[in-house]
Design a protein around this motif. Sequence first.
Motif, PDB file in Angstrom:
ATOM      1  N   CYS A  24       0.848  -1.190   0.000  1.00 21.59           N
ATOM      2  CA  CYS A  24       0.000   0.000   0.000  1.00 21.59           C
ATOM      3  C   CYS A  24       0.881   1.237   0.000  1.00 21.59           C
ATOM      4  O   CYS A  24       1.601   1.492   0.966  1.00 21.59           O
ATOM      5  CB  CYS A  24      -0.918  -0.016   1.224  1.00 21.59           C
ATOM      6  N   GLY A  25       0.839   2.001  -1.087  1.00 21.14           N
ATOM      7  CA  GLY A  25       1.622   3.226  -1.165  1.00 21.14           C
ATOM      8  C   GLY A  25       0.875   4.392  -0.550  1.00 21.14           C
ATOM      9  O   GLY A  25      -0.317   4.579  -0.794  1.00 21.14           O
ATOM     10  N   SER A  26       1.571   5.197   0.254  1.00 22.72           N
ATOM     11  CA  SER A  26       0.910   6.311   0.926  1.00 22.72           C
ATOM     12  C   SER A  26       0.438   7.363  -0.061  1.00 22.72           C
ATOM     13  O   SER A  26      -0.601   8.006   0.151  1.00 22.72           O
ATOM     14  CB  SER A  26       1.864   6.939   1.950  1.00 22.72           C
ATOM     15  N   LYS A  28      -1.653  13.715  -3.472  1.00 29.50           N
ATOM     16  CA  LYS A  28      -0.642  12.656  -3.352  1.00 29.50           C
ATOM     17  C   LYS A  28       0.327  12.877  -2.194  1.00 29.50           C
ATOM     18  O   LYS A  28       1.109  11.992  -1.871  1.00 29.50           O
ATOM     19  CB  LYS A  28       0.132  12.536  -4.661  1.00 29.50           C
ATOM     20  N   GLY A  29       0.288  14.061  -1.569  1.00 32.72           N
ATOM     21  CA  GLY A  29       1.195  14.306  -0.450  1.00 32.72           C
ATOM     22  C   GLY A  29       0.475  14.647   0.832  1.00 32.72           C
ATOM     23  O   GLY A  29       1.042  15.261   1.737  1.00 32.72           O
ATOM     24  N   VAL A  50      -0.669   6.876  -3.181  1.00 27.61           N
ATOM     25  CA  VAL A  50      -1.893   6.386  -3.818  1.00 27.61           C
ATOM     26  C   VAL A  50      -3.063   6.446  -2.834  1.00 27.61           C
ATOM     27  O   VAL A  50      -4.160   6.906  -3.174  1.00 27.61           O
ATOM     28  CB  VAL A  50      -1.699   4.943  -4.335  1.00 27.61           C
ATOM     29  N   LEU A  51      -2.827   5.998  -1.607  1.00 30.95           N
ATOM     30  CA  LEU A  51      -3.886   6.010  -0.599  1.00 30.95           C
ATOM     31  C   LEU A  51      -4.331   7.436  -0.302  1.00 30.95           C
ATOM     32  O   LEU A  51      -5.516   7.716  -0.129  1.00 30.95           O
ATOM     33  CB  LEU A  51      -3.396   5.326   0.681  1.00 30.95           C
ATOM     34  N   SER A  52      -3.374   8.362  -0.258  1.00 32.62           N
ATOM     35  CA  SER A  52      -3.702   9.760  -0.014  1.00 32.62           C
ATOM     36  C   SER A  52      -4.597  10.312  -1.109  1.00 32.62           C
ATOM     37  O   SER A  52      -5.591  11.004  -0.841  1.00 32.62           O
ATOM     38  CB  SER A  52      -2.415  10.584   0.077  1.00 32.62           C
ATOM     39  N   ALA A  53      -4.278   9.997  -2.359  1.00 30.85           N
ATOM     40  CA  ALA A  53      -5.098  10.457  -3.481  1.00 30.85           C
ATOM     41  C   ALA A  53      -6.487   9.838  -3.435  1.00 30.85           C
ATOM     42  O   ALA A  53      -7.487  10.509  -3.724  1.00 30.85           O
ATOM     43  CB  ALA A  53      -4.412  10.116  -4.799  1.00 30.85           C
ATOM     44  N   ARG A  54      -6.564   8.561  -3.063  1.00 30.59           N
ATOM     45  CA  ARG A  54      -7.867   7.887  -3.004  1.00 30.59           C
ATOM     46  C   ARG A  54      -8.752   8.467  -1.897  1.00 30.59           C
ATOM     47  O   ARG A  54      -9.975   8.419  -1.981  1.00 30.59           O
ATOM     48  CB  ARG A  54      -7.661   6.385  -2.769  1.00 30.59           C
ATOM     49  N   LEU A  94      -6.770  -2.151  -0.231  1.00 29.19           N
ATOM     50  CA  LEU A  94      -5.737  -1.140  -0.007  1.00 29.19           C
ATOM     51  C   LEU A  94      -4.664  -1.150  -1.097  1.00 29.19           C
ATOM     52  O   LEU A  94      -3.896  -0.200  -1.205  1.00 29.19           O
ATOM     53  CB  LEU A  94      -5.084  -1.357   1.365  1.00 29.19           C
ATOM     54  N   GLU A  95      -4.600  -2.227  -1.887  1.00 34.89           N
ATOM     55  CA  GLU A  95      -3.602  -2.298  -2.954  1.00 34.89           C
ATOM     56  C   GLU A  95      -4.111  -1.728  -4.272  1.00 34.89           C
ATOM     57  O   GLU A  95      -3.330  -1.578  -5.218  1.00 34.89           O
ATOM     58  CB  GLU A  95      -3.173  -3.751  -3.168  1.00 34.89           C
TER      59      GLU A  95
END
Length: 265
Positions: free
Chosen positions: A7-9, A20-21, A11-15, A105-106
């Motif tokens: 799970c990339g932070s 993205k930050g 990608v998760l942040s954008a979702r 989450l992936e």
Amino acid sequence: MCCSCLCGSAVLSARLGCGKGGLSWASEELLAESLQVEPGCVTPLALANVDSCKHVLLLIDSKLQQSGQKFFVHPIVNSASVLVDCDGLDKFLRGIGREPIYVDLEADPKIDRDNPPDLKQYADTVEAPPKDDDAASSTVSSTTPSASSSQVNLAAAVAVPKAAVPPKAKKASNSSSKAAPAKQSDAEHHIKLTNVVSRTEELIDMVAQALTGKSAADAAADSYVLRRLTADVQMQLTAFKNAAYTAGYTAGKEEIVAYATKRYA
């Protein structure tokens, strides 16, 4: 999340609709304030601290729902682990008034004008924490902050919900009549008794009045010792409460096992 989950932070942040930050690892201070745990002790069981966790969003990896899948969680402290499954976790979450949220989450879905962030609907349900004392007393803005300026911690994915302004209450025609106080539920009574912050404020105020003759708010302004005592007392009360939760969970689990195995039959 599942131990094999990638799970990339960003990608998760954008979702979540934070850009993205917009996600970062929660600081030690934020963990103590919200989940009331130390670094390395993060656990979904910490959501039992209902009052301080109202700004926290829990997302669970959907892979954990696979048949027979079990996983370990810390029981508030990281000196032990508890083996649970999704059914047990779901019962715990619903018992404290939360509905379990399982997501992939992936996943890395396309996000643009025609494809809005898929997890933002969950982030929007979380109450945003006040930035300072003034913000806590004022009405929450109904507009969501832009993704470029919002900073959301992994421990608490937050968004600003719409706040309804209650209508002004009409004055009673008979000033002598008083409304009967609402009966407090067991859950409300429990939350009030286990609110570490309010208990600490009461204790420190008593100490300040006895030692300085001033309230804690007035004395703390020029007393480093009193501010340090406040932090120490709050940490000790939190430790006692977490130990009690852990002991209660262990005792309840042993009773269930004893009943299931007819140990006392």
